[in-house]
Design a protein around this motif. Structure first.
Motif, PDB file in Angstrom:
ATOM      1  N   ALA A  62       0.839  -1.202   0.000  1.00 43.98           N
ATOM      2  CA  ALA A  62       0.000   0.000   0.000  1.00 43.98           C
ATOM      3  C   ALA A  62       0.869   1.246   0.000  1.00 43.98           C
ATOM      4  O   ALA A  62       1.998   1.226   0.484  1.00 43.98           O
ATOM      5  N   ASP A  63       0.317   2.326  -0.564  1.00 45.40           N
ATOM      6  CA  ASP A  63       0.869   3.661  -0.370  1.00 45.40           C
ATOM      7  C   ASP A  63      -0.282   4.493   0.184  1.00 45.40           C
ATOM      8  O   ASP A  63      -1.272   3.926   0.626  1.00 45.40           O
ATOM      9  N   GLU A  64      -0.211   5.793   0.129  1.00 41.60           N
ATOM     10  CA  GLU A  64      -1.260   6.586   0.780  1.00 41.60           C
ATOM     11  C   GLU A  64      -2.617   6.559   0.066  1.00 41.60           C
ATOM     12  O   GLU A  64      -3.626   6.869   0.684  1.00 41.60           O
ATOM     13  N   ASN A  65      -2.660   6.177  -1.217  1.00 40.22           N
ATOM     14  CA  ASN A  65      -3.934   6.165  -1.945  1.00 40.22           C
ATOM     15  C   ASN A  65      -4.284   4.846  -2.609  1.00 40.22           C
ATOM     16  O   ASN A  65      -5.418   4.653  -3.038  1.00 40.22           O
ATOM     17  N   THR A  66      -3.326   3.930  -2.740  1.00 33.07           N
ATOM     18  CA  THR A  66      -3.539   2.689  -3.481  1.00 33.07           C
ATOM     19  C   THR A  66      -3.131   1.493  -2.627  1.00 33.07           C
ATOM     20  O   THR A  66      -2.112   1.528  -1.950  1.00 33.07           O
ATOM     21  N   THR A  68      -2.753  -2.883  -2.794  1.00 35.49           N
ATOM     22  CA  THR A  68      -2.758  -4.120  -3.564  1.00 35.49           C
ATOM     23  C   THR A  68      -3.121  -5.245  -2.607  1.00 35.49           C
ATOM     24  O   THR A  68      -2.511  -5.382  -1.548  1.00 35.49           O
ATOM     25  N   GLN A  77      -5.667  -4.097  -7.468  1.00 39.40           N
ATOM     26  CA  GLN A  77      -5.278  -2.806  -6.909  1.00 39.40           C
ATOM     27  C   GLN A  77      -6.529  -1.988  -6.709  1.00 39.40           C
ATOM     28  O   GLN A  77      -7.382  -1.917  -7.589  1.00 39.40           O
ATOM     29  N   LEU A  78      -6.630  -1.373  -5.538  1.00 36.45           N
ATOM     30  CA  LEU A  78      -7.750  -0.512  -5.199  1.00 36.45           C
ATOM     31  C   LEU A  78      -7.231   0.886  -4.911  1.00 36.45           C
ATOM     32  O   LEU A  78      -6.193   1.036  -4.269  1.00 36.45           O
ATOM     33  N   THR A  79      -7.955   1.897  -5.392  1.00 34.58           N
ATOM     34  CA  THR A  79      -7.588   3.289  -5.158  1.00 34.58           C
ATOM     35  C   THR A  79      -8.724   3.969  -4.418  1.00 34.58           C
ATOM     36  O   THR A  79      -9.896   3.721  -4.720  1.00 34.58           O
ATOM     37  N   LYS A  80      -8.378   4.839  -3.438  1.00 32.14           N
ATOM     38  CA  LYS A  80      -9.417   5.569  -2.706  1.00 32.14           C
ATOM     39  C   LYS A  80     -10.274   6.343  -3.699  1.00 32.14           C
ATOM     40  O   LYS A  80      -9.772   6.974  -4.618  1.00 32.14           O
ATOM     41  N   GLN A  82     -12.290   5.103  -5.880  1.00 30.64           N
ATOM     42  CA  GLN A  82     -12.610   4.268  -7.037  1.00 30.64           C
ATOM     43  C   GLN A  82     -13.871   3.448  -6.757  1.00 30.64           C
ATOM     44  O   GLN A  82     -14.129   3.062  -5.622  1.00 30.64           O
ATOM     45  N   GLN A  93     -14.205  -2.544  -2.399  1.00 26.13           N
ATOM     46  CA  GLN A  93     -13.927  -1.111  -2.519  1.00 26.13           C
ATOM     47  C   GLN A  93     -13.052  -0.670  -1.350  1.00 26.13           C
ATOM     48  O   GLN A  93     -13.272  -1.062  -0.213  1.00 26.13           O
TER      49      GLN A  93
END
Length: 109
Positions: A62-66, A68, A77-80, A82, A93
């Motif tokens: 993970a990073d601050e917005n995505t 895995t 991969q999920l993104t805030k 999305q 989600q």
């Protein structure tokens, strides 16, 4: 033996409730479930995982917005912000990412 209408309704309601509880099987301390969806918290650490609605969700990175995740053997991969992603017969989600954990919503379509 005949069953009265009120009694049939009560039996149907109990059967429906039992079915709903069966859908929630696998919900543990890190999983909070309603009838249609579960909110899942997963620690941001190697090999962290949780079982939800009969499928295992594992943290990958993970990073601050995505984020895995490996869900039921499939990496996504999920993104805030999305929309939900379909995977393993579920819709997933990303809700939040913190330094310690991620939070996702999992629902049956």
């Amino acid at each position: 033996m005949l069953i009265s209408k009120p009694r049939r309704r009560a039996v149907a309601a109990l059967a429906s409730a039992a079915f709903g509880l069966a859908l929630l099987t696998g919900c543990g301390d890190d999983v909070s479930c309603g009838l249609d969806q579960c909110t899942v918290s997963i620690a941001r650490e190697t090999n962290a995982s949780v079982s939800v609605l009969g499928v295992e969700a594992k943290f990958v990175s993970a990073d601050e917005n995505t984020v895995t995740l490996d869900i039921g053997g499939e990496q996504i991969q999920l993104t805030k912000g999305q929309q939900a992603v379909d995977v393993g017969g579920l819709q997933v989600q990303l809700e939040s990412v913190t330094a310690d954990q991620i939070q996702i919503e999992v629902a049956r379509p």
